[in-house]
Scaffold this active site. Structure first.
Site, PDB file in Angstrom:
ATOM      1  N   ASP A 260      48.430   9.634  19.041  1.00 26.66           N
ATOM      2  CA  ASP A 260      47.385   9.666  18.018  1.00 26.66           C
ATOM      3  C   ASP A 260      46.276  10.588  18.498  1.00 26.66           C
ATOM      4  OD1 ASP A 260      45.911   9.013  15.720  1.00 26.66           O
ATOM      5  OD2 ASP A 260      44.917   7.323  16.705  1.00 26.66           O
TER       6      ASP A 260
ATOM      7  N   TYR B 112      43.137   8.910  12.955  1.00 29.66           N
ATOM      8  CA  TYR B 112      44.088   8.358  11.980  1.00 29.66           C
ATOM      9  C   TYR B 112      45.359   9.184  11.855  1.00 29.66           C
ATOM     10  CZ  TYR B 112      39.202   7.443  10.920  1.00 29.66           C
ATOM     11  OH  TYR B 112      37.855   7.205  11.049  1.00 29.66           O
ATOM     12  N   HIS B 113      45.916   9.610  12.990  1.00 28.32           N
ATOM     13  CA  HIS B 113      47.105  10.466  12.972  1.00 28.32           C
ATOM     14  C   HIS B 113      48.229   9.936  13.860  1.00 28.32           C
ATOM     15  CE1 HIS B 113      44.201  14.063  12.052  1.00 28.32           C
ATOM     16  NE2 HIS B 113      44.423  13.313  10.980  1.00 28.32           N
ATOM     17  N   PRO B 114      48.658   8.689  13.725  1.00 29.81           N
ATOM     18  CA  PRO B 114      49.746   8.198  14.576  1.00 29.81           C
ATOM     19  C   PRO B 114      51.078   8.865  14.229  1.00 29.81           C
ATOM     20  CG  PRO B 114      49.235   6.578  12.880  1.00 29.81           C
ATOM     21  CD  PRO B 114      48.185   7.650  12.787  1.00 29.81           C
TER      22      PRO B 114
END
Length: 545
Positions: free
Chosen positions: A306, A481-483
């Site tokens: 992330d 917010y980028h898993p």
């Protein structure tokens, strides 16, 4: 639920049959639903655990602030205590609604670097180099600036320039150029490096989520069924072939059978969670929870990555920030009226207006830092804006080395999974933030921004040493917010899917979402996820012939 209970549930459930069953109506699932149902040849069921996208704030760009902690459309996940962040838990908002996270995200359209995709190909993922994926970015896109070598028009996804003239955002770009960072008119064009303005997934001042862009045009097709409030509980197997999805809706267990394939598009948290609940995952974990092992796949839930962000807040000398609009009743009403009448003004602000991509070291071939600039400030995203005039610029490390994991905690599909990201676990990651913050501070004190700056609110002038800067990062860093990468694509033993996104060792089951990325993109993940689904749609239809 044990096997006997499952058998009773299956006997009493409602069953239906489709060619394709898609789990998750997010950025990828909506694309699949549109493309697979387009020619009318195949029947498609799209299952979404959340509600319809009827919340008004979904469609207003600035509404993402209202949805940040809105339980009706958000899974509201938390990490486990993060060792690299002083044991803090980090909030992980994920969309639980038609459109998924594309209905609650910050709207930025950033594809990443050409080299990201070439690196995927070089790791053995044939067909995923930049030249291979560019046509799918263009196919998806309806670019407001028109078509060129890097952009397309006529696609479902509207990509637009922002609709609010903001002197602070413009001053940030000028300040970055003054420090030696080149101006870049298009972060998604020939190269990413530089300072400029973000484009957004909006259409005429309204959010263009994947539900709006892909699902609405397709929703009345007779061969597409969209079911909301449908929580997938497990994939049903016949041997090692996926044959159905068991889901819970309105208190009843139902079964949707797939004649051709089951497609998982739940995202980097929910797709591996569902695989593990279904008996596909690390055998020791499954046995611990009493789940029958369909396939011992040790990589399911591994390699979680992330983007971390660390925000600098500045006090502004002029009343030109969104703080000033929100805290002034008259200006607030005027902004609302302006948006209602023209779809312009402060309510069109995304999670970044302007920004920059730069290298923290000359030894790097491409930028390792992304800056998001926004003309407002708050203690935590999704909370009340500051009473003073303020603006924010955040540092995001683009390619973290740190990797974590996702594991189920129980057999209850409603129970949040165990999320461990391991932020700042490596020296490379820690160094990137220290150097990135120093470069950002130089930008924020450059001549173009001097007329607007009173002082640095935090970390503040007293935070200067490497140790103090790193402590600030540990104490305040949060997700962008980028898993990704929990069902990683590849050829090695821990890869979960192959180059056609088929689950290795299983028939008739694919994963199509950000979880298949071999590693994290150098940018925002929504556009790449839509690209993945566009490419997957073609592969699925090719394999169906």
């Amino acid at each position: 639920m044990n096997n006997e209970a499952r058998s009773r549930a299956n006997q009493s459930s409602e069953a239906s049959e489709f060619d394709y069953v898609i789990v998750g109506a997010g950025s990828a699932g909506c694309v699949l639903a549109n493309r697979l149902s387009a020619d009318g040849k195949y029947s498609v069921l799209l299952l979404e655990a959340g509600p319809k996208d009827s919340n008004i704030w979904i469609h207003v760009p600035l509404g993402y602030g209202k949805l940040f902690k809105e339980k009706t459309v958000n899974w509201m996940y938390q990490t486990e205590p993060e060792p690299g962040l002083g044991g803090r838990q980090v909030f992980q908002p994920r969309g639980k609604v038609l459109g998924g996270s594309s209905s609650i995200n910050g709207l930025l359209y950033v594809r990443g670097q050409h080299e990201d995709y070439d690196r995927w190909r070089q790791r053995g993922n044939t067909g995923w180099g930049y030249d291979d994926v560019l046509p799918y970015f263009k196919k998806a896109e309806n670019q407001a600036r028109g078509a060129d070598a890097y952009h397309g028009t006529g696609g479902p996804l509207s990509v637009s320039d922002w609709r609010h003239a903001d002197p602070l955002s413009e001053a940030f770009v000028k300040a970055a150029v003054e420090t030696g960072i080149p101006f870049n008119p298009d972060f998604n064009g020939a190269a990413q490096e530089g300072a400029g303005f973000f484009q957004t997934t909006t259409r005429r001042g309204r959010r263009a989520s994947s539900a709006f862009s892909y699902l609405r045009p397709a929703r009345n097709r007779g061969n597409l069924r969209i079911v909301t409030a449908a929580l997938a509980q497990r994939v049903v197997f016949d041997g090692r072939r996926a044959v159905a999805v068991e889901y819970l809706q309105n208190g009843s267990v139902r079964v949707a059978r797939a004649r051709r394939e089951v497609l998982l598009s739940g995202g980097s948290y929910n797709s591996p969670q569902l695989l593990q609940l279904s008996g596909v995952g690390p055998a020791d974990l499954l046995k611990q929870h009493g789940i029958d092992v369909v396939l011992d796949s040790a990589g399911v839930g591994n390699d979680l990555q992330d983007h971390l962000q660390v925000r600098i807040v500045m006090r502004c000398s002029q009343r030109v920030t969104l703080n000033d609009v929100v805290n002034d009743p008259l200006r607030k009403v005027m902004a609302g009226l302006r948006y209602a009448l023209s779809r312009k003004g402060p309510l069109t602000i995304a999670a970044g207006t302007s920004g920059a991509f730069f290298k923290t070291s000359p030894r790097l071939a491409t930028p390792d830092i992304q800056i998001h600039f926004i003309p407002f400030s708050t203690d935590k995203m999704g909370e009340k804006l500051h009473a003073f005039s303020g603006f924010t610029a955040s540092v995001c490390q683009l390619r973290p080395e740190s990797r974590g994991s996702l594991r189920i905690k129980s057999t209850d599909p409603t129970a949040p999974p165990e999320i461990r990201i391991n932020y700042l676990a490596t020296e490379t990651d820690r160094r990137a933030f220290i150097d990135g913050i120093r470069i950002l501070r130089n930008i924020l004190t450059a001549p173009a921004l001097k007329p607007y700056v009173v002082d640095e609110v935090y970390p503040g002038a007293s935070v200067t040493s490497d140790e103090d800067v790193l402590d600030f990062c540990r104490n305040t860093g949060s997700t962008v917010y980028h898993p990704t990468s929990t069902c990683r694509m590849g050829n090695d033993p821990l890869a979960v899917v192959d180059q056609r996104l088929k689950v290795r060792g299983i028939e008739a089951l694919r994963v199509v979402d950000a979880s298949v990325m071999p590693d994290l993109m150098s940018g925002n993940t929504n556009a790449p996820t839509i690209m993945i689904a566009e490419k997957a749609s073609d592969m699925i239809l090719q394999d169906a012939r």
